[in-house]
Design a protein around this motif. Structure first.
Motif, mmCIF file in Angstrom:
data_model
loop_
_atom_site.group_PDB
_atom_site.id
_atom_site.type_symbol
_atom_site.label_atom_id
_atom_site.label_comp_id
_atom_site.label_asym_id
_atom_site.label_seq_id
_atom_site.Cartn_x
_atom_site.Cartn_y
_atom_site.Cartn_z
ATOM 1 N N ASP A 91 -15.906 20.194 6.014
ATOM 2 C CA ASP A 91 -16.180 20.835 4.722
ATOM 3 C C ASP A 91 -16.205 22.356 4.798
ATOM 4 N N GLN A 92 -16.843 22.913 5.824
ATOM 5 C CA GLN A 92 -17.023 24.362 5.855
ATOM 6 C C GLN A 92 -15.706 25.110 6.050
ATOM 7 N N VAL A 93 -14.805 24.535 6.836
ATOM 8 C CA VAL A 93 -13.492 25.163 7.001
ATOM 9 C C VAL A 93 -12.617 24.886 5.782
ATOM 10 N N ALA A 94 -12.635 23.628 5.326
ATOM 11 C CA ALA A 94 -11.806 23.249 4.174
ATOM 12 C C ALA A 94 -12.196 24.027 2.919
ATOM 13 N N ALA A 95 -13.480 24.360 2.804
ATOM 14 C CA ALA A 95 -13.949 25.090 1.620
ATOM 15 C C ALA A 95 -13.355 26.485 1.538
ATOM 16 N N ILE A 96 -12.825 26.984 2.659
ATOM 17 C CA ILE A 96 -12.198 28.307 2.670
ATOM 18 C C ILE A 96 -10.683 28.203 2.631
ATOM 19 N N ILE A 97 -10.146 27.342 3.500
ATOM 20 C CA ILE A 97 -8.697 27.345 3.692
ATOM 21 C C ILE A 97 -7.950 26.660 2.551
ATOM 22 N N ILE A 98 -8.530 25.595 1.962
ATOM 23 C CA ILE A 98 -7.844 24.899 0.872
ATOM 24 C C ILE A 98 -7.750 25.775 -0.384
ATOM 25 N N PRO A 99 -8.847 26.414 -0.828
ATOM 26 C CA PRO A 99 -8.685 27.348 -1.948
ATOM 27 C C PRO A 99 -7.697 28.467 -1.641
ATOM 28 N N GLY A 100 -7.626 28.886 -0.376
ATOM 29 C CA GLY A 100 -6.651 29.906 -0.003
ATOM 30 C C GLY A 100 -5.232 29.434 -0.243
ATOM 31 N N PHE A 101 -4.929 28.202 0.189
ATOM 32 C CA PHE A 101 -3.608 27.628 -0.059
ATOM 33 C C PHE A 101 -3.316 27.533 -1.554
ATOM 34 N N LEU A 102 -4.307 27.068 -2.310
ATOM 35 C CA LEU A 102 -4.110 26.892 -3.753
ATOM 36 C C LEU A 102 -3.840 28.236 -4.442
ATOM 37 N N LEU A 103 -4.597 29.258 -4.059
ATOM 38 C CA LEU A 103 -4.403 30.583 -4.665
ATOM 39 C C LEU A 103 -3.039 31.157 -4.294
ATOM 40 N N MET A 104 -2.623 30.992 -3.043
ATOM 41 C CA MET A 104 -1.302 31.499 -2.650
ATOM 42 C C MET A 104 -0.190 30.756 -3.375
ATOM 43 N N THR A 105 -0.386 29.446 -3.598
ATOM 44 C CA THR A 105 0.609 28.664 -4.313
ATOM 45 C C THR A 105 0.709 29.113 -5.769
ATOM 46 N N LEU A 106 -0.443 29.242 -6.433
ATOM 47 C CA LEU A 106 -0.454 29.694 -7.824
ATOM 48 C C LEU A 106 0.122 31.100 -7.944
ATOM 49 N N GLY A 107 -0.296 31.995 -7.056
ATOM 50 C CA GLY A 107 0.189 33.369 -7.108
ATOM 51 C C GLY A 107 1.680 33.469 -6.904
ATOM 52 N N ALA A 108 2.234 32.625 -6.024
ATOM 53 C CA ALA A 108 3.673 32.650 -5.784
ATOM 54 C C ALA A 108 4.452 32.235 -7.034
ATOM 55 N N PHE A 109 3.900 31.287 -7.811
ATOM 56 C CA PHE A 109 4.543 30.921 -9.079
ATOM 57 C C PHE A 109 4.578 32.118 -10.031
ATOM 58 N N LEU A 110 3.491 32.872 -10.066
ATOM 59 C CA LEU A 110 3.441 34.036 -10.948
ATOM 60 C C LEU A 110 4.426 35.113 -10.482
ATOM 61 N N LEU A 111 4.546 35.291 -9.180
ATOM 62 C CA LEU A 111 5.519 36.256 -8.659
ATOM 63 C C LEU A 111 6.944 35.814 -8.993
#
Length: 258
Positions: A155-175
């Motif tokens: 949980d403690q690692v996933a709570a950081i790395i998974i939102p990171g992946f999601l934000l990079m994915t969303l941001g790439a769509f906007l780019l």
């Protein structure tokens, strides 16, 4: 009645040369970061072993056999990924100075936040498992139990790395949307960025994820190529201030459509 004041030829010429030099320097710095970061990120993906522990974690023996490399790749590989994200965000901002500028700004912010979270999560995973598999710190059985505990409670690692992946994915769509709106690159490039972005997120571990990673790196480098191609025009905005009239700067080089 408003009047138009012409700039002295010597002043306007000097300013134009200085502005062009500044643009070229910015583009070169961004391209250096983009190329280096992208290659490090691609190498990180090619090197990374497949999960073989509980909850897509990594077994003790897998990490122990490469403990030094595990630590180094997770630290420097994740930093390389972040550098690539920052650089491509800046590249899109320069390629979309007018149309698509809002999309580019939002995408740059979101992908950058995601990249920071990814560095934190990957670094945490690298450091924790590196210590856990160090026989000088923990005996093998204790270390193995600790690694199993981490895998069963991610949980403690996933709570950081998974939102990171999601934000990079969303941001790439906007780019990608920004590049589409700007029209400064061929239409296939933002489409490829969007499709590759989804593939990066959903590709299973193994050969598929490595192939997708290499292709996505090529897409990022293509954005860098079009930034270099348009280096004389990137970031140029028309100027209108008071009674000073300055002709709008030239548009980007036209891109041939299929």
């Amino acid at each position: 009645m408003a009047t138009s004041t012409a700039l002295p030829a010597s002043v306007s010429s000097t300013d134009a040369v200085g502005e062009a030099d500044s643009r070229r320097a910015r583009v070169i710095l961004i391209l250096v970061a983009l190329v280096i970061g992208s290659l490090i990120s691609a190498a990180f993906g090619l090197w990374h072993p497949e999960p073989d522990g509980a909850n897509d974690g990594f077994a003790y023996d897998t990490v122990a056999d490469m403990r030094g490399a595990w630590w180094a790749w997770h630290i420097f590989g994740s930093i390389g990924t972040a550098v690539s994200v920052f650089a491509v965000s800046l590249a899109v901002l320069l390629l979309a100075p007018r149309r698509g500028a809002a999309w580019a700004t939002a995408g740059a912010i979101i992908t950058s936040l995601g990249a920071l979270a990814f560095v934190a999560g990957a670094s945490a995973e690298g450091v924790v498992l590196s210590y856990a598999t160090d026989a000088d710190a923990l005996d093998v059985e204790t270390g193995r139990s600790f690694v199993d505990f981490v895998n069963e409670n991610p949980d403690q690692v996933a709570a950081i790395i998974i939102p990171g992946f999601l934000l990079m994915t969303l941001g790439a769509f906007l780019l990608a949307a920004a590049l589409w709106r700007a029209g400064t690159v061929p239409r296939w490039l933002p489409v490829a960025l969007g499709v590759g972005n989804v593939a990066m997120f959903v590709a299973p571990w193994g050969t598929a994820s490595r192939i997708v990673g290499v292709v996505f790196t090529a897409i990022i480098l293509a954005i860098g190529w079009y930034l270099w191609r348009n280096r004389h025009q990137v970031g140029v905005q028309p100027i209108a201030q008071g009674n000073l009239s300055v002709a709008p700067s030239p548009e980007f080089e036209p891109v041939a459509r299929p």
